[in-house]
Scaffold this motif. Structure first.
Motif, PDB file in Angstrom:
ATOM      1  N   HIS A  49       0.943  -1.429   0.087  1.00 23.80           N
ATOM      2  CA  HIS A  49       0.007   0.029  -0.046  1.00 23.80           C
ATOM      3  C   HIS A  49       0.841   1.314  -0.134  1.00 23.80           C
ATOM      4  N   GLY A  50       2.125   1.242  -0.157  1.00 20.99           N
ATOM      5  CA  GLY A  50       3.097   2.443  -0.195  1.00 20.99           C
ATOM      6  C   GLY A  50       2.967   3.285   1.012  1.00 20.99           C
ATOM      7  N   VAL A  51       2.998   2.720   2.150  1.00 18.85           N
ATOM      8  CA  VAL A  51       3.031   3.207   3.378  1.00 18.85           C
ATOM      9  C   VAL A  51       4.570   3.460   3.771  1.00 18.85           C
ATOM     10  N   PRO A  52       4.644   4.950   3.813  1.00 17.30           N
ATOM     11  CA  PRO A  52       6.211   5.394   4.109  1.00 17.30           C
ATOM     12  C   PRO A  52       6.758   4.932   5.524  1.00 17.30           C
ATOM     13  N   GLY A  53       5.729   4.960   6.434  1.00 16.84           N
ATOM     14  CA  GLY A  53       6.156   4.799   8.084  1.00 16.84           C
ATOM     15  C   GLY A  53       5.229   4.092   8.811  1.00 16.84           C
ATOM     16  N   MET A  54       5.484   3.448   9.786  1.00 20.73           N
ATOM     17  CA  MET A  54       4.634   2.880  10.712  1.00 20.73           C
ATOM     18  C   MET A  54       5.405   2.561  12.106  1.00 20.73           C
ATOM     19  N   ALA A  55       4.363   2.644  13.331  1.00 19.57           N
ATOM     20  CA  ALA A  55       5.037   2.178  14.368  1.00 19.57           C
ATOM     21  C   ALA A  55       3.792   1.357  15.239  1.00 19.57           C
ATOM     22  N   VAL A  56       4.392   0.289  15.532  1.00 23.62           N
ATOM     23  CA  VAL A  56       3.475  -0.784  16.075  1.00 23.62           C
ATOM     24  C   VAL A  56       4.006  -1.088  17.286  1.00 23.62           C
ATOM     25  N   ALA A  57       2.755  -1.090  18.329  1.00 22.36           N
ATOM     26  CA  ALA A  57       3.251  -1.347  19.864  1.00 22.36           C
ATOM     27  C   ALA A  57       2.452  -2.276  20.213  1.00 22.36           C
ATOM     28  N   VAL A  58       2.902  -3.322  20.847  1.00 25.74           N
ATOM     29  CA  VAL A  58       2.253  -4.588  21.607  1.00 25.74           C
ATOM     30  C   VAL A  58       2.391  -4.718  22.841  1.00 25.74           C
ATOM     31  N   THR A 252      -0.042  11.493  18.877  1.00 24.28           N
ATOM     32  CA  THR A 252       0.686  10.610  19.895  1.00 24.28           C
ATOM     33  C   THR A 252       1.509   9.700  19.183  1.00 24.28           C
ATOM     34  N   THR A 253       2.505   9.184  20.139  1.00 29.19           N
ATOM     35  CA  THR A 253       3.360   8.287  19.801  1.00 29.19           C
ATOM     36  C   THR A 253       2.644   6.786  19.999  1.00 29.19           C
ATOM     37  N   ALA A 254       3.299   5.490  19.437  1.00 30.57           N
ATOM     38  CA  ALA A 254       2.820   4.154  19.756  1.00 30.57           C
ATOM     39  C   ALA A 254       3.167   3.870  21.204  1.00 30.57           C
ATOM     40  N   ALA A 255       4.193   4.111  21.946  1.00 34.85           N
ATOM     41  CA  ALA A 255       4.482   3.994  23.162  1.00 34.85           C
ATOM     42  C   ALA A 255       3.183   4.453  24.127  1.00 34.85           C
ATOM     43  N   ASP A 256       2.795   5.736  23.874  1.00 34.77           N
ATOM     44  CA  ASP A 256       1.831   6.326  24.608  1.00 34.77           C
ATOM     45  C   ASP A 256       0.490   5.678  24.296  1.00 34.77           C
ATOM     46  N   MET A 257       0.322   5.143  23.199  1.00 36.11           N
ATOM     47  CA  MET A 257      -1.067   4.489  22.683  1.00 36.11           C
ATOM     48  C   MET A 257      -0.977   3.277  23.543  1.00 36.11           C
ATOM     49  N   ILE A 258      -0.094   2.468  23.428  1.00 34.70           N
ATOM     50  CA  ILE A 258      -0.226   1.231  23.938  1.00 34.70           C
ATOM     51  C   ILE A 258      -0.152   1.346  25.559  1.00 34.70           C
ATOM     52  N   VAL A 363      -1.399  -1.677  18.944  1.00 32.22           N
ATOM     53  CA  VAL A 363      -1.678  -0.199  18.160  1.00 32.22           C
ATOM     54  C   VAL A 363      -0.752  -0.138  16.973  1.00 32.22           C
ATOM     55  N   MET A 364      -1.417   0.343  15.918  1.00 33.33           N
ATOM     56  CA  MET A 364      -0.859   0.229  14.556  1.00 33.33           C
ATOM     57  C   MET A 364      -1.105   1.754  14.103  1.00 33.33           C
ATOM     58  N   LEU A 365      -0.050   2.496  13.816  1.00 34.50           N
ATOM     59  CA  LEU A 365       0.018   4.038  13.227  1.00 34.50           C
ATOM     60  C   LEU A 365       1.051   4.136  12.224  1.00 34.50           C
TER      61      LEU A 365
END
Length: 396
Positions: A49-58, A252-258, A363-365
């Protein structure tokens, strides 16, 4: 006092050492398994899908992991890292719902109150008699997804709401609506006597331990604010609008969201009013298909099939009015559910999902608004790994 032989002490020490080593090895295996699952789900998705960047938190088994991919800005190739701020679009509604629920816990409002109680200009209008609960669950009677173009400020907003006429009886249909939950947040803030943005940034976010979550990104943090990318690849950020903060304004950041997800899974470390506020957002009021509507959050009985979640986030549910099946009494904070929310702006896409009974969440951003079904399917692949990872909460 009985003396323990030196040999026995050595044996105990060795056993403790081996236990620690085995625990460390299990943690390492769990992290590698989780990282592999996240990589296998996210990397192909970004490429497709041509996504330039992602942050994933678990979060799993009481441990938190964050994985960063790609770039926060194409210009300069600034990489996504732990400080990168993403727009989360309509996932912001879960914060708005938490603030309103917090107002109820503090006694400044009741969800049963009519809207006109907190905005006297609505007195005598159809919307003025509508309950806060119906506004917060998109059941006011057919408010649209977005405001008309003529609504540009508070005065025109009030004029629009005063002149609005419902198509359905309040509480009978769900029609997903930014103006509906936007007004819900606006009225909740009015009940507390402070501006919405201030309540979020000075009260709610700090109370949740979220030090990197904003409505208004500070100047000092603008370098961490990712650029989103439109369908034609142009850099974009969210466009200001009426009630934008209440409906889709959080960054927000992925860390804050998780961390927020963990507070929703287990709020034991928070003060009593905030615990009750979070529990209140998990109350289910009605069903549309398999989806149970909470405050901000959308829920499904666990275990659930990915097809049920895809149906609950389909265009038919998001863009159309759907008759609801009321839950009488409301379903109060069930544990065996999957809780989720999607969010998008023109240049960003987000997805948050967690299963309280399993104490797992994702969390997927992303800095591109890629299709919601792809977010859900990727998250389900990761959830399957979390449910079977060493160190998960249900492991004896």
């Amino acid at each position: 006092m009985k003396r323990i032989p030196v040999a026995r002490i050595a044996t105990i020490a060795m056993a403790c050492s081996l236990f620690a080593a085995n625990a460390s090895a299990a943690d390492s295996v769990g992290q590698r398994q989780i990282e592999r699952a996240v990589n296998d789900a996210i990397r192909p998705l970004m490429a497709a899908h041509g996504v330039p960047g992602m942050a994933v938190a678990v979060t799993a088994g009481g441990k938190r992991y964050v994985f960063n991919y790609g770039v926060a800005a194409k210009e300069g190739r600034r990489k996504v890292d732990g400080d990168t701020l993403f727009e989360i679009g309509s996932v912001s509604k879960t914060f708005t719902a938490t603030l309103a629920s917090y107002g109820q816990a503090r006694g400044t409002l009741s969800l049963a109150d009519p809207a006109g109680k907190y905005l006297p200009a609505l007195a005598g209008s159809s919307l003025g008699a509508t309950s806060l609960l119906d506004l917060g669950t998109y059941a006011a009677g057919g408010l649209p997804l977005q405001f008309p173009d003529a609504v540009t400020d508070t005065r025109t907003m009030v004029d629009y709401f005063r002149g609005w006429r419902p198509r359905y009886a309040a509480g009978s249909h769900r029609q997903y609506s930014n103006p509906s939950i936007g007004l819900f947040g606006y009225l909740a803030a009015s009940s507390m006597g402070q501006p919405f943005d201030d309540l979020m940034e000075k009260t709610l976010f700090p109370a949740l331990g979220l030090a990197h979550t904003y409505i208004r990104v500070p100047k000092a943090r603008m370098g961490d604010y990712a650029y989103g990318y439109s369908k034609d690849g142009k850099p974009v950020r969210v466009t200001p609008g009426v009630l934008d903060a209440e409906a889709y304004g959080v960054k927000t950041t992925a860390a804050d969201m998780i961390r927020f997800v963990e507070a929703n899974i287990d709020s034991a470390g928070l003060d009593d009013k905030l615990r009750r506020a979070i529990a209140g957002t998990h109350t289910g009021y009605f069903k549309v298909g398999d989806m149970v509507q909470g405050l901000g959050w959308e829920m499904y009985a666990w275990p659930t099939r990915v097809d049920s979640v895809l149906a609950g986030s389909s265009p038919q549910v998001v863009l159309e009015a759907n008759q609801v099946s009321r839950l009488e009494p409301p379903l109060s904070s069930p544990a065996d559910v999957l809780v989720n929310k999607t969010g998008s702006t023109n240049g960003f896409g987000a997805y948050v999902v967690f299963v309280p009974a399993k104490r797992i969440g994702i969390v997927m951003l992303a800095n591109k608004n890629f299709p919601v079904p792809e977010r859900v399917k990727a998250a389900f692949r990761i959830l399957a790994a979390l449910d079977g990872a060493p160190g998960r909460a249900d492991t004896p």
